[in-house]
Design a protein around this motif. Structure first.
Motif, short mmCIF file in Angstrom:
data_model
loop_
_atom_site.label_atom_id
_atom_site.label_comp_id
_atom_site.label_asym_id
_atom_site.label_seq_id
_atom_site.Cartn_x
_atom_site.Cartn_y
_atom_site.Cartn_z
N HIS A 181 0.79 -1.23 0.00
CA HIS A 181 0.00 0.00 0.00
C HIS A 181 0.82 1.28 0.00
CE1 HIS A 181 -2.73 -3.09 1.81
NE2 HIS A 181 -3.56 -2.56 0.92
N GLU A 182 2.16 1.19 0.24
CA GLU A 182 2.96 2.40 0.21
C GLU A 182 2.94 3.01 -1.20
OE1 GLU A 182 4.52 4.24 2.22
OE2 GLU A 182 4.46 3.08 4.08
N PRO A 183 2.71 4.33 -1.30
CA PRO A 183 2.65 4.95 -2.63
C PRO A 183 4.02 5.05 -3.30
CG PRO A 183 2.41 6.61 -0.91
CD PRO A 183 2.36 5.28 -0.23
N ASP A 184 5.07 5.19 -2.51
CA ASP A 184 6.40 5.36 -3.09
C ASP A 184 7.01 4.00 -3.43
OD1 ASP A 184 9.55 5.55 -2.65
OD2 ASP A 184 8.80 7.52 -3.27
N PRO A 185 7.49 3.78 -4.65
CA PRO A 185 8.05 2.49 -5.06
C PRO A 185 9.25 2.06 -4.19
CG PRO A 185 7.61 3.83 -6.97
CD PRO A 185 7.41 4.72 -5.78
N GLU A 186 10.11 3.02 -3.81
CA GLU A 186 11.27 2.67 -3.00
C GLU A 186 10.83 2.21 -1.61
OE1 GLU A 186 14.08 5.81 -2.88
OE2 GLU A 186 14.53 5.74 -5.03
N ARG A 190 11.56 -1.40 0.10
CA ARG A 190 12.17 -1.57 1.42
C ARG A 190 11.25 -2.38 2.34
NH1 ARG A 190 14.15 3.76 0.61
NH2 ARG A 190 12.26 4.64 1.54
N ALA A 191 9.94 -2.11 2.28
CA ALA A 191 9.00 -2.85 3.11
C ALA A 191 8.96 -4.32 2.74
CB ALA A 191 7.61 -2.24 3.00
N ALA A 192 9.03 -4.60 1.44
CA ALA A 192 9.01 -6.00 1.00
C ALA A 192 10.27 -6.74 1.48
CB ALA A 192 8.91 -6.07 -0.52
N ALA A 193 11.42 -6.03 1.42
CA ALA A 193 12.66 -6.64 1.89
C ALA A 193 12.61 -6.89 3.40
CB ALA A 193 13.84 -5.74 1.54
N GLU A 194 12.07 -5.91 4.12
CA GLU A 194 11.95 -6.08 5.57
C GLU A 194 11.02 -7.25 5.91
OE1 GLU A 194 10.33 -3.81 9.61
OE2 GLU A 194 10.44 -2.70 7.71
N ALA A 195 9.92 -7.35 5.17
CA ALA A 195 8.98 -8.45 5.43
C ALA A 195 9.65 -9.80 5.24
CB ALA A 195 7.77 -8.33 4.50
N GLU A 196 10.46 -9.91 4.19
CA GLU A 196 11.14 -11.17 3.93
C GLU A 196 12.14 -11.49 5.03
OE1 GLU A 196 13.85 -13.30 0.43
OE2 GLU A 196 12.81 -11.40 0.05
N GLN A 197 12.90 -10.46 5.46
CA GLN A 197 13.87 -10.67 6.53
C GLN A 197 13.20 -11.10 7.83
OE1 GLN A 197 15.93 -6.96 6.72
NE2 GLN A 197 17.11 -7.30 4.84
N ARG A 198 12.09 -10.44 8.14
CA ARG A 198 11.39 -10.78 9.39
C ARG A 198 10.79 -12.19 9.30
NH1 ARG A 198 11.81 -7.13 13.36
NH2 ARG A 198 11.99 -4.95 12.74
N GLU A 199 10.29 -12.56 8.17
CA GLU A 199 9.74 -13.91 8.01
C GLU A 199 10.83 -14.96 8.22
OE1 GLU A 199 8.06 -13.72 4.16
OE2 GLU A 199 6.17 -12.80 4.84
#
Length: 281
Positions: A181-186, A190-199
């Motif tokens: 849902h973040e409007p900014d692509p960057e 970053r959120a997708a990378a964080e999600a993967e790391q946390r998983e």
């Protein structure tokens, strides 16, 4: 054949006299040690006293289950000298606190007198053999206490790891939602990378927690403890198989299915090992 049978009975009776004599001494020592430990815990802190009382309550419940066996004739028909001695030890250890332990102790005294002609107060066991039995029982008790302490520490650490895993799962879900849902692509990247790391971190913590709780040493110690209390080998093996199949602390049984990780592949082998141990004994 009659002479052989008489010899076996005499050997059993001699062993019983030694074990009962030793059990009475060890049971009294256990009772005194429990009182001393409770006094020290109360002097240290209310929290420590509460934790000790909780452990003692669990030990008391296990003790009641054990010395409750003495009121069953079928238990006496197949009980070994070691089982009788240990059960007498347990009843003596709790006699000052539990009327049921007193009743069990009296039943043991009556059965020993009727079945084997053994007077508990004057069992007549060989003094050197009794001393050796007392030392052996004390050594086994100390080893059991140390093992239970390690198991308790492992259980606490396992729960901490599982809680950490749940926290990482929660943060991963938040990051995954931000990635969508973040409007900014960057920011989305970053959120997708964080999600993967946390998983990944959550899965690692969960697997570490399961491996620690599901240790072979803890299961073997539990199986030995149950068998020492006179529980049938097949019943012990069944309980261990059920414990293996769950492969997690009982306090975590309400965790959501979404947070459950696949069972470790080694679980099956360990279950078979425990089952074989139970059958071999």
């Amino acid at each position: 054949m009659a002479d052989e049978s008489d010899g076996i009975e005499e050997a059993f009776e001699g062993q019983l006299r030694v074990l009962v004599s030793a059990a009475g001494q060890v049971g009294e020592r256990i009772a005194r040690a429990r009182e001393d430990a409770l006094r020290r815990a109360q002097a240290a802190s209310e929290q420590e006293a509460r934790e000790l009382r909780s452990r003692m309550d669990a030990e008391h419940r296990a003790a009641r289950a054990e010395f409750g066996n003495v009121h069953r004739s079928d238990w006496w028909d197949r009980a070994s000298a070691e089982q009788i001695g240990h059960t007498y030890q347990v009843s003596r250890a709790w006699a000052q606190e539990d009327p049921e332990a007193v009743r069990a102790e009296q039943r043991i005294r009556d059965e020993l007198r009727t079945r084997y002609g053994v007077d508990v107060d004057n069992a007549g066991g060989d003094p050197s053999a009794v001393r050796a039995a007392v030392e052996r029982a004390e050594h086994e008790r100390a080893a059991g206490d140390a093992e239970r302490g390690r198991s308790a520490e492992e259980n606490v650490e396992a729960q901490r790891l599982m809680q950490q895993a749940a926290h990482e799962d929660h943060r991963a879900a938040e990051a995954r939602a931000a990635a969508e849902h973040e409007p900014d692509p960057e920011d989305r990247a970053r959120a997708a990378a964080e999600a993967e790391q946390r998983e990944v971190a959550g899965e690692r913590a969960r697997e570490d927690g399961r491996a620690m709780y599901d240790s072979a040493e803890r299961r073997d110690a539990t199986a030995r403890d149950l068998e020492a209390k006179g529980m049938d080998h097949e019943v012990v093996a069944t309980r261990m198989r059920a414990d293996v199949s769950q492969a997690k602390p009982a306090t975590l049984a309400t965790a959501s299915d979404a947070q459950k990780a696949p069972k470790a592949r080694r679980t099956r082998g360990r279950g078979a090992q425990v089952q074989r141990a139970g059958l071999d004994r």
